[in-house]
Design a protein around this motif. Structure first.
Motif, PDB file in Angstrom:
ATOM      1  N   THR A 273       0.808  -1.138   0.119  1.00  0.00           N
ATOM      2  CA  THR A 273      -0.125  -0.091   0.019  1.00  0.00           C
ATOM      3  C   THR A 273       0.882   1.375  -0.132  1.00  0.00           C
ATOM      4  N   SER A 282      -4.268   0.887  -3.169  1.00  0.00           N
ATOM      5  CA  SER A 282      -4.922   1.906  -2.259  1.00  0.00           C
ATOM      6  C   SER A 282      -6.054   1.093  -1.335  1.00  0.00           C
ATOM      7  N   GLU A 283      -6.203   1.663  -0.180  1.00  0.00           N
ATOM      8  CA  GLU A 283      -6.983   1.125   0.774  1.00  0.00           C
ATOM      9  C   GLU A 283      -8.362   1.083   0.241  1.00  0.00           C
ATOM     10  N   GLU A 284      -9.226   1.929  -0.817  1.00  0.00           N
ATOM     11  CA  GLU A 284     -10.312   1.574  -1.680  1.00  0.00           C
ATOM     12  C   GLU A 284     -10.321   0.452  -2.364  1.00  0.00           C
ATOM     13  N   SER A 287     -10.488  -2.815  -0.179  1.00  0.00           N
ATOM     14  CA  SER A 287     -11.546  -3.083   0.178  1.00  0.00           C
ATOM     15  C   SER A 287     -12.626  -3.625  -0.715  1.00  0.00           C
TER      16      SER A 287
END
Length: 402
Positions: A273, A282-284, A287
């Motif tokens: 990341t 990315s964190e998105e 997820s």
């Protein structure tokens, strides 16, 4: 413009004896290979086109329920610089495919019609048109690959992208074993054939490909799926993969969804990341990956036992983090090799793959159940290649235990 010294080096490239060459490239006519550049490690990069045998109507827009509409059509198609009589048909989604049985039957009928009373073959040649007699015979002299400058490539890109039945792939040829991901392999074609045939299973899905290499399977999947995470390791390889995604954006944009090229190292437990690292997550995106992925796939990546072990550990880890049940598709080519250790022909990499499949199905942790089954390679071809009997496709259904 291409540097003159680099251009000269590209023309003088010779393949060493310790390299590996994919049968896909070996059996592709030379005129289909266009050398375009050198990569960051000095390897020549080629641009090849692979024909997709489908209609202009995409499968996601076609809903044909009547199986009687699978009418067989016979057409003459020129493939690989030689005239081949191919038989075409349509699946329930309206996509053209090669039908080998019809081809063999039709060819036998034609041959019988050309036999004389003694059983000798009488070849009836088509009369040459006057315009053909004016054409100069093609030269058989040795030629060097044409080198394109980046500017010329960009100027021609818009014109080339109107051809929606071609997948354009940058790749290398005859690489060391550690760089085989930069070539195109038949296992990716087998997987792509199945995806196009069973497109309803992939429609609007989120898909993760492991060891994507040049990205051809991910690109074809994105003509149907909503999002495809196309993953591998190595900045040079991922850069090539990203270029291929851009070259085929006309296919994915008009027919399906998005391809996101990301790094996923099987030897690491976590996804990268760090925004400073190319192709990080990315964190998105992480997820979205875990919340929506329902299909995982990998094509022809089982050639090293340690990497095979790492891949199955990665499959186990990812499936346990997914919020939904998922299906895994694995293609492999069973390669026969003579080994001094056994003094016999063996398939050690394939055998290790089968042992790993067996271990995965028997694994019990109270959280996930894996069901393994082979998929018969009787579905039609949508890409032109030699589908040998050593090519196999496996399906794994991973279901959480309540």
């Amino acid at each position: 413009m291409v540097d003159p010294e680099k251009e000269k080096a590209m023309e003088e490239i010779t393949f060493k004896s310790d390299t590996v060459l994919s049968d896909v490239h070996l059996n592709t006519p030379n005129k289909r290979h266009l050398m375009v550049r050198l990569n960051t490690v000095g390897q020549p990069v080629f641009l090849s086109q692979f024909k997709l045998l489908w209609n202009k109507v995409s499968c996601k827009d076609t809903h044909v329920k009547d199986k009687k509409q699978k009418d067989i059509q016979i057409e003459n198609t020129v493939l690989d610089d030689r005239s081949i009589q191919e038989s075409y048909g349509k699946n329930s989604n309206g996509i053209d495919f090669l039908n080998k049985n019809e081809t063999q039957t039709c060819s036998s009928m034609r041959i019988e019609a050309l036999l004389d009373n003694d059983g000798d073959l009488e070849v009836v040649r088509r009369p040459r048109l006057f315009s053909e007699t004016k054409q100069k015979e093609p030269s058989r002299n040795k030629t060097h690959p044409k080198v394109l400058s980046q500017g010329a490539e960009n100027r021609n890109e818009e014109q080339e992208n109107i051809h929606h039945n071609m997948v354009k792939i940058e790749h290398t040829m005859a690489t060391p074993l550690e760089d085989v991901g930069k070539q195109v392999w038949r296992g990716a074609f087998l997987l792509a054939d199945y995806i196009l045939f069973q497109c309803d299973l992939f429609k609007n899905c989120t898909v993760l490909e492991l060891g994507a290499g040049t990205g051809i399977a991910s690109i074809i999947t994105a003509t149907i799926a909503k999002t495809v995470y196309c993953t591998d390791v190595g900045e040079d390889l991922l850069t090539m993969c990203e270029r291929n995604v851009a070259l085929n954006r006309n296919l994915t944009a008009t027919r399906g969804g998005a391809v996101k090229v990301k790094e996923l190292d099987w030897l690491k437990d976590d996804l990268c990341t760090d925004p400073q690292v190319p192709f990080s997550w990315s964190e998105e995106e992480i997820s979205d990956l875990y919340a929506h992925t329902t299909i995982l796939m990998a094509a022809d990546v089982f050639y090293d036992d340690d990497l095979t072990d790492a891949l199955f550990k990665t499959l186990y880890r990812i499936t346990h983090n997914l919020k939904n049940a998922c299906t895994i598709y694995l293609s492999i080519e069973k390669r026969l090799n003579f080994t001094l250790r056994h003094l016999d022909i063996t398939c050690e990499a394939y055998n290790h793959f089968r042992f790993s499949l067996n271990d995965l199905e028997k694994f019990r942790d109270g959280k996930m159940k894996f069901i393994v089954e082979p998929i018969e390679a009787t579905f039609p071809q949508f890409l032109v290649y030699e589908r040998i009997e050593q090519l196999e496709l496996w399906k794994i259904v991973a279901t959480p235990i309540s």
